[in-house]
Design a protein around this motif. Structure first.
Motif, short mmCIF file in Angstrom:
data_model
loop_
_atom_site.label_atom_id
_atom_site.label_comp_id
_atom_site.label_asym_id
_atom_site.label_seq_id
_atom_site.Cartn_x
_atom_site.Cartn_y
_atom_site.Cartn_z
N ARG A 135 -19.04 6.78 -2.93
CA ARG A 135 -19.30 7.98 -3.73
C ARG A 135 -20.01 9.06 -2.94
NH1 ARG A 135 -21.70 6.26 -9.48
NH2 ARG A 135 -21.33 8.46 -9.79
N SER A 136 -19.93 10.26 -3.43
CA SER A 136 -20.70 11.35 -2.86
C SER A 136 -22.19 11.04 -2.98
CB SER A 136 -20.38 12.65 -3.61
OG SER A 136 -21.27 13.67 -3.21
N LEU A 137 -22.92 11.36 -1.93
CA LEU A 137 -24.34 11.02 -1.88
C LEU A 137 -25.25 12.09 -2.45
CD1 LEU A 137 -24.40 9.48 1.70
CD2 LEU A 137 -24.38 8.25 -0.48
N GLY A 138 -24.66 13.19 -2.92
CA GLY A 138 -25.47 14.33 -3.32
C GLY A 138 -26.57 14.03 -4.32
N ALA A 139 -26.33 13.12 -5.24
CA ALA A 139 -27.32 12.84 -6.28
C ALA A 139 -28.23 11.68 -5.93
CB ALA A 139 -26.59 12.53 -7.59
N TYR A 140 -28.11 11.16 -4.73
CA TYR A 140 -28.82 9.94 -4.37
C TYR A 140 -30.04 10.20 -3.49
CZ TYR A 140 -25.14 7.04 -6.28
OH TYR A 140 -24.26 6.41 -7.13
N VAL A 141 -30.92 9.23 -3.54
CA VAL A 141 -32.01 9.09 -2.59
C VAL A 141 -31.69 7.87 -1.75
CG1 VAL A 141 -34.48 8.68 -2.28
CG2 VAL A 141 -33.67 10.07 -4.21
N MET A 142 -31.78 8.02 -0.46
CA MET A 142 -31.56 6.88 0.43
C MET A 142 -32.84 6.56 1.17
SD MET A 142 -27.76 7.48 2.03
CE MET A 142 -27.87 5.92 2.92
N GLY A 143 -32.96 5.32 1.55
CA GLY A 143 -34.18 4.95 2.26
C GLY A 143 -34.16 3.52 2.74
N TRP A 144 -35.34 3.03 3.05
CA TRP A 144 -35.51 1.69 3.59
C TRP A 144 -36.65 0.97 2.88
CZ3 TRP A 144 -32.15 0.23 7.47
CH2 TRP A 144 -31.43 1.27 8.09
N PHE A 145 -36.42 -0.29 2.62
CA PHE A 145 -37.51 -1.17 2.25
C PHE A 145 -37.45 -2.38 3.17
CE2 PHE A 145 -35.43 -4.66 0.00
CZ PHE A 145 -34.23 -4.10 -0.41
N ARG A 146 -38.51 -3.12 3.22
CA ARG A 146 -38.52 -4.28 4.10
C ARG A 146 -39.13 -5.47 3.41
NH1 ARG A 146 -43.24 -2.35 8.46
NH2 ARG A 146 -45.04 -2.83 7.12
N GLN A 147 -38.82 -6.62 3.94
CA GLN A 147 -39.38 -7.85 3.40
C GLN A 147 -39.64 -8.82 4.54
OE1 GLN A 147 -37.22 -9.73 0.17
NE2 GLN A 147 -39.13 -10.65 -0.58
N ALA A 148 -40.88 -9.22 4.66
CA ALA A 148 -41.27 -10.21 5.65
C ALA A 148 -41.34 -11.58 4.99
CB ALA A 148 -42.64 -9.84 6.24
N PRO A 149 -41.19 -12.65 5.76
CA PRO A 149 -41.25 -14.00 5.18
C PRO A 149 -42.52 -14.23 4.38
CG PRO A 149 -40.49 -14.10 7.44
CD PRO A 149 -40.94 -12.68 7.20
N GLY A 150 -42.36 -14.68 3.16
CA GLY A 150 -43.51 -14.99 2.33
C GLY A 150 -44.21 -13.79 1.73
N LYS A 151 -43.65 -12.61 1.92
CA LYS A 151 -44.29 -11.40 1.40
C LYS A 151 -43.37 -10.68 0.42
CE LYS A 151 -47.29 -10.47 5.36
NZ LYS A 151 -47.73 -9.43 6.34
N GLU A 152 -43.97 -9.81 -0.38
CA GLU A 152 -43.20 -9.01 -1.32
C GLU A 152 -42.43 -7.91 -0.58
OE1 GLU A 152 -44.25 -11.20 -4.50
OE2 GLU A 152 -43.11 -9.34 -4.72
N SER A 199 -33.23 7.45 -7.72
CA SER A 199 -34.65 7.79 -7.69
C SER A 199 -35.33 7.23 -6.46
CB SER A 199 -35.37 7.26 -8.93
OG SER A 199 -35.55 5.87 -8.85
N ALA A 200 -36.28 7.98 -5.94
CA ALA A 200 -37.05 7.51 -4.79
C ALA A 200 -37.86 6.27 -5.16
CB ALA A 200 -37.97 8.63 -4.30
N GLN A 201 -38.33 6.20 -6.39
CA GLN A 201 -39.12 5.04 -6.80
C GLN A 201 -38.31 3.75 -6.67
OE1 GLN A 201 -40.47 5.10 -10.86
NE2 GLN A 201 -41.92 3.44 -10.55
N SER A 202 -37.06 3.78 -7.07
CA SER A 202 -36.23 2.59 -6.97
C SER A 202 -36.05 2.17 -5.53
CB SER A 202 -34.87 2.83 -7.61
OG SER A 202 -34.99 3.06 -8.99
N VAL A 203 -35.83 3.14 -4.67
CA VAL A 203 -35.67 2.83 -3.24
C VAL A 203 -36.96 2.28 -2.67
CG1 VAL A 203 -35.22 3.81 -0.97
CG2 VAL A 203 -33.83 4.51 -2.93
N MET A 204 -38.07 2.92 -3.00
CA MET A 204 -39.35 2.52 -2.40
C MET A 204 -39.92 1.23 -2.99
SD MET A 204 -40.01 4.64 0.00
CE MET A 204 -41.78 4.63 0.35
N THR A 205 -39.39 0.77 -4.08
CA THR A 205 -39.84 -0.51 -4.64
C THR A 205 -38.84 -1.63 -4.36
OG1 THR A 205 -38.88 0.04 -6.78
CG2 THR A 205 -41.23 0.53 -6.47
N GLY A 206 -37.79 -1.32 -3.61
CA GLY A 206 -36.81 -2.34 -3.27
C GLY A 206 -35.96 -2.78 -4.43
N THR A 207 -35.84 -1.94 -5.44
CA THR A 207 -35.05 -2.29 -6.63
C THR A 207 -33.82 -1.40 -6.78
OG1 THR A 207 -36.44 -0.85 -8.00
CG2 THR A 207 -37.07 -3.18 -7.85
N ALA A 208 -33.43 -0.76 -5.71
CA ALA A 208 -32.29 0.16 -5.75
C ALA A 208 -31.00 -0.55 -6.13
CB ALA A 208 -32.13 0.84 -4.40
#
Length: 123
Positions: free
Chosen positions: A27-44, A101-110
C-alpha cells in the motif's frame, strides 16, 4: 497490506556504527508511520525511533537520542536507521514496523512488521 523487509544487522564492537534498512511494498505509505522497535532476550519490546512518512517528522526513544538517526527515501520506499556509538545494551533483534500511529510503532504493537534483524554489540 504492507510488506516490510528489514536488513543490515550484524556483529559490531562497542563504539562502532551500524545502519539498518527497511523496504516497504504494498500500500501507499502516505498515511503511515514507520519505525523500529527492538527486543533483547528476556526483555520487553521497546521502541527505538519512528518517522511519519508524510512530512518526515522523527520520534526517538530517550535512550537513543543523539546516537541514532532515522530517515526515509520516498523514491525507494525505504527507511534507514543510522546507529552510532553502539554499546552492549543495544544488542537485540531490531524490527521494522509500520502503522497509522507513532505510538503503535514505538510500543512494538504495529500492525505490520518485518522479520527482524539481529544486532550484536560485543568486544
Amino acid at each position: 497490506q504492507v510488506q516490510l523487509a528489514d536488513s543490515g544487522g550484524g556483529l559490531v564492537q562497542p563504539g562502532d556504527s551500524l545502519s539498518l534498512s527497511c523496504t516497504a511494498a504494498g500500500r501507499s505509505l502516505g498515511a503511515y508511520v514507520m519505525g523500529w522497535f527492538r527486543q533483547a532476550p528476556g526483555k520487553e519490546r521497546e521502541g527505538v525511533a519512528a518517522i511519519t512518512w508524510t512530512g518526515g517528522v522523527p520520534f526517538y526513544a530517550n535512550f537513543v537520542r543523539g546516537r541514532f538517526t532515522i530517515s526515509k527515501d520516498d523514491d525507494k520506499s525505504t527507511m534507514h536507521l543510522e546507529m552510532r556509538n553502539l554499546g552492549p545494551d543495544d544488542t537485540a533483534v531490531y524490527y521494522c514496523a509500520a502503522d497509522s500511529s507513532a505510538q503503535s510503532v514505538m510500543t512494538g504493537t504495529a500492525n505490520y512488521r518485518g522479520q527482524g534483524t539481529q544486532v550484536t554489540v560485543a568486544s
